[in-house]
Write a protein that holds these residues in place. Structure first.
Motif, mmCIF file in Angstrom:
data_model
loop_
_atom_site.group_PDB
_atom_site.id
_atom_site.type_symbol
_atom_site.label_atom_id
_atom_site.label_comp_id
_atom_site.label_asym_id
_atom_site.label_seq_id
_atom_site.Cartn_x
_atom_site.Cartn_y
_atom_site.Cartn_z
ATOM 1 N N LEU A 127 0.825 -1.334 -0.100
ATOM 2 C CA LEU A 127 -0.141 -0.098 0.179
ATOM 3 C C LEU A 127 0.795 1.212 0.125
ATOM 4 C CD1 LEU A 127 -2.945 -0.926 2.481
ATOM 5 C CD2 LEU A 127 -3.005 -0.891 0.212
ATOM 6 N N MET A 128 1.889 1.301 0.696
ATOM 7 C CA MET A 128 2.820 2.433 0.717
ATOM 8 C C MET A 128 3.638 2.747 -0.548
ATOM 9 S SD MET A 128 2.748 3.940 3.849
ATOM 10 C CE MET A 128 4.053 5.119 3.861
ATOM 11 N N GLU A 129 3.529 1.529 -1.325
ATOM 12 C CA GLU A 129 4.263 1.954 -2.760
ATOM 13 C C GLU A 129 3.213 2.975 -3.424
ATOM 14 O OE1 GLU A 129 4.700 -1.792 -4.541
ATOM 15 O OE2 GLU A 129 6.063 -2.545 -3.251
ATOM 16 N N GLN A 130 2.014 2.974 -3.311
ATOM 17 C CA GLN A 130 1.220 3.999 -3.699
ATOM 18 C C GLN A 130 1.287 4.045 -5.304
ATOM 19 O OE1 GLN A 130 0.664 7.581 -1.548
ATOM 20 N NE2 GLN A 130 2.562 6.763 -0.074
ATOM 21 N N ARG A 131 1.094 2.835 -5.767
ATOM 22 C CA ARG A 131 1.110 2.650 -7.522
ATOM 23 C C ARG A 131 0.002 3.344 -8.153
ATOM 24 N NH1 ARG A 131 1.551 -3.688 -7.423
ATOM 25 N NH2 ARG A 131 3.281 -4.000 -5.602
ATOM 26 N N LYS A 132 0.401 3.861 -9.191
ATOM 27 C CA LYS A 132 -0.832 4.567 -10.188
ATOM 28 C C LYS A 132 -1.849 3.501 -10.255
ATOM 29 C CE LYS A 132 1.353 8.541 -12.141
ATOM 30 N NZ LYS A 132 1.781 9.233 -13.362
ATOM 31 N N GLU A 133 -1.367 2.080 -10.436
ATOM 32 C CA GLU A 133 -2.315 1.257 -10.943
ATOM 33 C C GLU A 133 -1.978 -0.106 -10.190
ATOM 34 O OE1 GLU A 133 -2.708 0.625 -15.051
ATOM 35 O OE2 GLU A 133 -3.213 2.559 -15.592
ATOM 36 N N TYR A 134 -2.883 -0.959 -9.631
ATOM 37 C CA TYR A 134 -2.344 -2.156 -9.108
ATOM 38 C C TYR A 134 -3.318 -3.383 -9.828
ATOM 39 C CZ TYR A 134 -0.649 -0.015 -4.837
ATOM 40 O OH TYR A 134 -0.026 0.694 -3.919
ATOM 41 N N GLU A 135 -2.368 -4.200 -10.383
ATOM 42 C CA GLU A 135 -2.955 -5.289 -10.846
ATOM 43 C C GLU A 135 -2.305 -6.571 -10.366
ATOM 44 O OE1 GLU A 135 -5.106 -7.750 -13.151
ATOM 45 O OE2 GLU A 135 -5.225 -5.433 -13.342
ATOM 46 N N PRO A 136 -2.985 -7.430 -9.793
ATOM 47 C CA PRO A 136 -4.386 -7.218 -9.441
ATOM 48 C C PRO A 136 -4.923 -6.353 -8.702
ATOM 49 C CG PRO A 136 -3.532 -9.211 -7.986
ATOM 50 C CD PRO A 136 -2.445 -8.562 -8.912
ATOM 51 N N SER A 137 -6.050 -6.073 -8.373
ATOM 52 C CA SER A 137 -6.477 -5.028 -7.576
ATOM 53 C C SER A 137 -6.155 -4.961 -6.181
ATOM 54 C CB SER A 137 -8.090 -4.939 -7.777
ATOM 55 O OG SER A 137 -8.624 -5.849 -6.987
ATOM 56 N N ILE A 138 -6.255 -3.961 -5.488
ATOM 57 C CA ILE A 138 -5.980 -3.968 -4.109
ATOM 58 C C ILE A 138 -6.776 -5.019 -3.283
ATOM 59 C CG2 ILE A 138 -5.916 -2.627 -1.830
ATOM 60 C CD1 ILE A 138 -4.843 -0.202 -3.362
ATOM 61 N N ASP A 139 -8.156 -4.941 -3.445
ATOM 62 C CA ASP A 139 -8.789 -5.846 -2.562
ATOM 63 C C ASP A 139 -8.348 -7.307 -3.052
ATOM 64 O OD1 ASP A 139 -10.441 -3.930 -1.551
ATOM 65 O OD2 ASP A 139 -11.855 -4.019 -3.137
ATOM 66 N N GLU A 140 -7.887 -7.516 -4.253
ATOM 67 C CA GLU A 140 -7.638 -9.060 -4.805
ATOM 68 C C GLU A 140 -6.158 -9.361 -3.803
ATOM 69 O OE1 GLU A 140 -9.752 -9.607 -8.957
ATOM 70 O OE2 GLU A 140 -7.829 -8.228 -8.858
ATOM 71 N N ILE A 141 -5.266 -8.356 -4.007
ATOM 72 C CA ILE A 141 -4.135 -8.629 -3.227
ATOM 73 C C ILE A 141 -4.351 -8.884 -1.695
ATOM 74 C CG2 ILE A 141 -1.964 -7.573 -2.670
ATOM 75 C CD1 ILE A 141 -2.131 -5.851 -5.179
ATOM 76 N N ALA A 142 -5.356 -8.192 -1.235
ATOM 77 C CA ALA A 142 -5.571 -8.297 0.330
ATOM 78 C C ALA A 142 -6.162 -9.530 0.454
ATOM 79 C CB ALA A 142 -6.490 -7.140 0.556
ATOM 80 N N ALA A 143 -7.039 -10.029 -0.445
ATOM 81 C CA ALA A 143 -7.745 -11.423 -0.379
ATOM 82 C C ALA A 143 -6.506 -12.388 -0.130
ATOM 83 C CB ALA A 143 -8.562 -11.497 -1.515
ATOM 84 N N GLU A 144 -5.388 -12.326 -0.777
ATOM 85 C CA GLU A 144 -4.439 -13.205 -0.780
ATOM 86 C C GLU A 144 -3.973 -13.704 0.709
ATOM 87 O OE1 GLU A 144 -1.370 -12.337 -3.307
ATOM 88 O OE2 GLU A 144 -2.654 -12.153 -5.146
ATOM 89 N N TYR A 145 -4.112 -12.548 1.632
ATOM 90 C CA TYR A 145 -3.515 -12.440 3.143
ATOM 91 C C TYR A 145 -4.605 -13.244 4.106
ATOM 92 C CZ TYR A 145 0.476 -10.009 1.529
ATOM 93 O OH TYR A 145 1.477 -9.297 0.841
ATOM 94 N N ILE A 146 -5.854 -13.655 3.371
ATOM 95 C CA ILE A 146 -6.889 -14.181 4.221
ATOM 96 C C ILE A 146 -6.161 -15.457 4.753
ATOM 97 C CG2 ILE A 146 -9.056 -15.286 4.218
ATOM 98 C CD1 ILE A 146 -9.928 -13.408 2.102
#
Length: 717
Positions: A127-146
């Protein structure tokens, strides 16, 4: 940090001067000794400057010690970088050093530490990288930490944990904290409101607000005390936008990033939950410390002037400790402080045995030729003053007068171990009467027996940090005692213990040696006292006087190390020590100045400051520096607050100097206040610029509130 260089800059001194002074301090020389007998080394720095320099030296050394501790701790963790090391080196306060260490300090369980334990730190860094675009999306990246095992049940929970980690990262940033602290102090307010729905002495602060950077010290201390006593609620407030805009500008690198809402939310949470409460505590602690230092300085100044009040020499004094049920205790003390007689009388209610009391008092006054009655200003003082004033009118031939004495601390002394040792056969009240009489005869010798905090010339002294207050006040007492000098054959061990180089043990040894071997006949005899070695003798000898000694210089402030030079000086101009004893060297200064102080000093092998001091001692051997100060005001008639009228002009004695004015005793049992605005026509920052404790001043009555016992005075007329 080059401590010597920094001290030289702060005190506007030469580096060599500071270096040599620090060497003296580190060598075990005391401040009074350095100030009096090492003027050539220090450039004639006075006691106050030397103590301030010593305090600052200790603080700077503590910073360096803390820097080394933090550096070692971070290095042991394997986290020390050149940037961190440089930041530690550049820090100028302990707070800044601790801010640098904050991210590396072992923490108790926090929301961030819990999130890290759940493996969410990588997500926070993404999140702190603050990219202009996230691929996959932030929500999808976060889901990997479930991870049910780590109790991360959803993507939102993972993001919440990541935000907690970012919040703590922002809070732990030393540069951010430094800037937020400065902004809060510059733009923040101290808001105060009442915590109890009842009247109190803090009523003026029930709805109160003032900019942090403008609050005077005495107000900070008053508000803190009101908060401590649970009458006030206090908070530091600042417009959140001021700080948040700064923090967001520091942290946000790409406002258009999908991570913006998470990072900005974390920044706001970090400020509101972590930074703001912490900074508020730090600022209030710093403000308290600064206010305390100001109050301690005022207290120290007041104490110094109180101790250095002119003694009432050559007078027999009757100490009068007022009381009701248990009567008034009396103690007659002769010119040397020896107790001649004691008695108890009951001139006040409920017994009101006035005639008997009058008869006893008259007998004591006539029998012992009492010059002054010293009346304590405590309970039943007013009635006692009226009684004494009436009695003295009946015996005008006695020439006896009276004075009301501030008895603050007398009861504490009278119940102390020292008082018990001094007067084992007296009860507490009798000892108190003796103390009241003696503090008029010699304020310094008597007041040193009392804890300085109990003498009553400070403001909010019981709220100060005890160690710092004790250190400062002890320094004041030491300076006063050593400035006056002490008769080694009459001084109590409590007085001797304040002499340079002498502690309580060696002071008691001096008294014991005196009792077992008779009076000291020379300074050199002190070397026979246990625990008085060469170093202690060097430090104390010049401050101890031996009246009647064969060596006349033993009763002066001339140090034994300068005896040879002093005798050479006398011989150079045709004088002897006998001339000194008979006060026949009054032209010595003129003769030296005619020949040239510099050339005379060089011929004698001493410095010019030492030569000047020696001449002063030879001109007035055995002198008391307090004799030049205002003597106490003695009275023969009583005045009541109800007798006061506006525009009445009276003579009074300054009893206490505080930040907003001075309290003056005008003889009505209620000190009047001269507000700072009524001291003089010109602008002054502090009343101490114009007034000191013990000053005798003319005042005009402005206002009188008999019910509230408040008297407003002015010195402008």
């Amino acid at each position: 940090m080059d401590i010597i260089k920094k001290l030289a800059e702060e005190f506007k001194l030469k580096e060599e001067q500071v270096q040599k002074t620090v060497e003296l301090i580190d060598g075990g020389d005391t401040i009074p000794f350095i100030a009096r007998y090492r003027k050539e080394v220090t450039g004639s720095l006075d006691d106050e400057t030397l103590r301030n320099l010593n305090d600052r030296l200790e603080y700077l050394r503590n910073i360096e010690k803390r820097k080394e501790e933090v550096r070692s701790l971070i290095e042991a963790q394997g986290n020390l970088t050149p940037e961190i090391e440089q930041a530690i080196m550049n820090a100028v306060t302990i707070t800044e050093v601790d801010d640098i260490y904050r991210p590396f300090r072992p923490k108790r369980k926090t929301r961030a530490s819990v999130a890290k334990a759940k493996g969410l730190e990588p997500l926070a860094l993404i999140l702190m990288e603050q990219r202009k675009e996230y691929e996959p999306s932030i929500d999808e990246i976060a889901a990997e930490y479930i991870n049910e095992e780590l109790e991360v049940a959803s993507a939102e929970e993972a993001l919440a944990g990541a935000r907690d980690i970012i919040a703590e990262m922002v809070s732990d940033n030393a540069e951010f904290r430094k800037s937020v602290r400065a902004q809060t102090f510059d733009h923040g307010l101290l808001n105060v409101c009442n915590a109890k729905d009842e009247d109190s002495v803090y009523a003026q602060y029930y709805e109160y607000s003032e900019p942090l950077k403008k609050i005077p010290g005495h107000r900070i201390l008053a508000i803190n005390r009101g908060e401590k006593e649970e009458f006030l609620k206090v908070a530091v407030v600042i417009s959140p936008e001021i700080v948040l805009n700064f923090l967001l500008a520091c942290v946000i690198t790409e406002p258009a990033s999908p991570a913006y809402k998470h990072v900005s939310a974390a920044v706001m949470d970090g400020y509101e939950r972590l930074i703001a409460p912490s900074i508020e505590r730090e600022i209030r602690n710093d403000m308290f410390d600064l206010a305390s230092e100001g109050a301690i300085k005022v207290f120290s100044d007041n104490l110094g002037h109180l101790l250095m009040q002119s003694p009432l020499k050559g007078k027999t004094v009757l100490g009068f400790d007022p009381g009701y049920v248990n009567g008034c205790k009396l103690a007659v003390v002769d010119k040397t402080g020896k107790v001649l007689d004691t008695a108890v009388i009951y001139p006040t209610k409920p017994r009101s045995r006035t005639e008997e009391a009058s008869r006893i008092m008259k007998t004591l006054i006539k029998k012992h030729h009492v010059d002054v009655i010293a009346i304590g200003n405590g309970t039943a003082s007013k009635e006692s003053e009226i009684f004494c004033a009436g009695l003295l009118k009946e015996i005008p031939e006695s020439g006896c007068k009276y004075i009301v004495v501030n008895e603050a601390g007398a009861s504490i002394y009278s119940a102390s171990k020292l008082a018990t040792e001094e007067f084992p056969d007296f009860d507490v009240m009798q000892r108190s009467a003796v103390s009241i009489a003696r503090r008029l005869q010699d304020p310094l010798a008597e007041l040193v027996k009392i804890d300085p905090k109990s003498i009553g010339v400070g403001q909010y002294q019981h709220d100060m940090k005890p160690a710092r207050l004790d250190s400062a006040l002890t320094g004041v007492v030491e300076d006063c005692v050593n400035a006056v000098g002490v008769d080694v054959n009459t001084a109590s061990y409590s007085l001797l213990s304040y002499i340079s180089g002498i502690n309580t043990t060696s002071a008691k040894n001096i008294v014991k040696y005196r009792e077992e071997n008779g009076e000291f006949t020379s300074r050199s005899q002190l070397k026979k006292v246990p625990r008085i070695g060469d170093k202690a003798f060097e430090q104390c000898a010049g401050f101890l006087r031996v009246p009647g000694a064969k060596e006349i210089l033993d009763n002066t402030g001339v140090h034994p190390e300068s005896y040879e030079a002093t005798k050479a000086l006398l011989e150079m101009f045709g004088y002897t020590t006998d001339d000194v004893a008979h006060n026949q060297v009054k032209f010595l200064r003129r003769d030296v100045e005619k020949k040239g102080i510099k050339s005379v000093a060089e011929a004698l092998g001493i410095g010019e400051p030492t030569l000047i001091d020696i001449i002063g001692e030879l001109e007035k051997p055995g002198r008391d520096v307090r004799d030049s100060f205002e003597p106490p005001i003695l009275r023969d008639d009583v005045l009541d607050i109800e007798d006061l009228k506006p525009d009445m002009v009276l003579t009074g004695t300054v009893r206490n100097v505080i930040d907003f004015g001075a309290f003056v005793d005008i003889g009505v049992h209620q000190d009047g206040l001269v507000h700072i605005s009524q001291i003089c026509d010109k602008y002054i920052k502090h009343p101490s610029e114009m007034l000191s404790v013990g000053d005798v001043v003319k005042v005009k009555v402005l206002t009188v509130d008999v019910k509230k016992k408040r008297i407003g005075l002015s010195m402008k007329f």
